[in-house]
Design a protein around this motif. Structure first.
Motif, PDB file in Angstrom:
ATOM      1  N   GLY A 116     -11.361  -3.251   3.483  1.00 19.40           N
ATOM      2  CA  GLY A 116     -10.502  -2.295   4.178  1.00 19.40           C
ATOM      3  C   GLY A 116      -9.570  -1.632   3.192  1.00 19.40           C
ATOM      4  O   GLY A 116      -9.515  -1.985   2.016  1.00 19.40           O
ATOM      5  N   ASP A 117      -8.843  -0.640   3.666  1.00 19.90           N
ATOM      6  CA  ASP A 117      -7.948   0.139   2.809  1.00 19.90           C
ATOM      7  C   ASP A 117      -6.609  -0.568   2.645  1.00 19.90           C
ATOM      8  O   ASP A 117      -5.970  -0.946   3.627  1.00 19.90           O
ATOM      9  CB  ASP A 117      -7.714   1.534   3.391  1.00 19.90           C
ATOM     10  N   PHE A 118      -6.200  -0.727   1.380  1.00 22.27           N
ATOM     11  CA  PHE A 118      -4.903  -1.316   1.056  1.00 22.27           C
ATOM     12  C   PHE A 118      -3.940  -0.182   0.761  1.00 22.27           C
ATOM     13  O   PHE A 118      -4.200   0.672  -0.077  1.00 22.27           O
ATOM     14  CB  PHE A 118      -5.020  -2.235  -0.161  1.00 22.27           C
ATOM     15  N   HIS A 119      -2.797  -0.181   1.434  1.00 20.99           N
ATOM     16  CA  HIS A 119      -1.744   0.807   1.194  1.00 20.99           C
ATOM     17  C   HIS A 119      -0.496   0.038   0.794  1.00 20.99           C
ATOM     18  O   HIS A 119       0.000  -0.786   1.554  1.00 20.99           O
ATOM     19  CB  HIS A 119      -1.461   1.624   2.457  1.00 20.99           C
ATOM     20  N   GLY A 120      -0.021   0.263  -0.434  1.00 24.24           N
ATOM     21  CA  GLY A 120       1.179  -0.429  -0.842  1.00 24.24           C
ATOM     22  C   GLY A 120       1.320  -0.568  -2.330  1.00 24.24           C
ATOM     23  O   GLY A 120       0.889   0.283  -3.096  1.00 24.24           O
ATOM     24  N   CYS A 121       1.901  -1.685  -2.736  1.00 28.29           N
ATOM     25  CA  CYS A 121       2.252  -1.931  -4.132  1.00 28.29           C
ATOM     26  C   CYS A 121       1.852  -3.355  -4.492  1.00 28.29           C
ATOM     27  O   CYS A 121       2.036  -4.272  -3.698  1.00 28.29           O
ATOM     28  CB  CYS A 121       3.761  -1.752  -4.276  1.00 28.29           C
ATOM     29  N   VAL A 122       1.309  -3.533  -5.705  1.00 33.87           N
ATOM     30  CA  VAL A 122       0.887  -4.845  -6.183  1.00 33.87           C
ATOM     31  C   VAL A 122       1.486  -5.075  -7.562  1.00 33.87           C
ATOM     32  O   VAL A 122       1.392  -4.215  -8.434  1.00 33.87           O
ATOM     33  CB  VAL A 122      -0.652  -4.941  -6.294  1.00 33.87           C
TER      34      VAL A 122
END
Length: 167
Positions: A116-122
């Motif tokens: 699935g699509d990851f939206h954010g910061c790592v």
């Protein structure tokens, strides 16, 4: 162990030791309604039965390592996932661009292999490893976050990567 078959909401929680979230029935779900603080390791276990955890803008913090496995757990919503140790992030994601997940390992590695699509910061202290066919998409975070930028708040000025090798 928290079994989402028997709970709908996970309130503020302090666990002295390890904590795992699991299910014994398929298509179950639970919503976080407070911070989860674990002094040991945290895991969302792959049971072969899908269950959903709605981050609901909350934080999961572990003084140990964290593991989110698939098939099994599905994550939705925005939230923070912070561990002192390693983070293995392999859930099925059912998020949209309005959701923002912040993942941080303070002293370890982050392994990213969600579906699935990851939206954010790592961010990881040692490394962030993206497996083949894994993409991280950036979008501006919600206004409630105050990410520093050189000229504009919440704007990425650049992405830097490096490798350190011993002499």
């Amino acid at each position: 162990t928290i079994n989402v078959t028997s709970v709908d909401t996970i309130d503020d929680l302090y666990r002295d030791g390890d904590l795992s979230i699991t299910t014994t029935a398929t298509n179950q779900s639970a919503i976080l309604d407070g911070t989860i603080y674990v002094t040991g390791d945290f895991s969302c276990e792959a049971t072969g039965k899908e269950y959903t955890i709605d981050l609901n803008g909350q934080t999961i913090y572990s003084e140990g390592s964290m593991v989110f496995q698939s098939p099994g757990d599905i994550l939705t919503g925005s939230g923070c996932i912070i561990a002192v140790g390693d983070i293995t992030f392999q859930p099925k994601l059912e998020t949209d661009p309005d959701d923002f997940i912040f993942i941080l390992s303070l002293t370890g590695n982050v392994t990213m292999q969600p579906s699935g699509d990851f939206h954010g910061c790592v961010a990881g202290d040692i490394s962030v490893n993206l497996f083949p066919n894994t993409n991280v998409y950036w979008h501006e975070p919600p206004d409630i976050l105050n990410l520093p930028g050189k000229t504009n708040r919440n704007v990425i000025e650049g992405i830097r990567t490096w490798e350190i090798t011993p002499n």
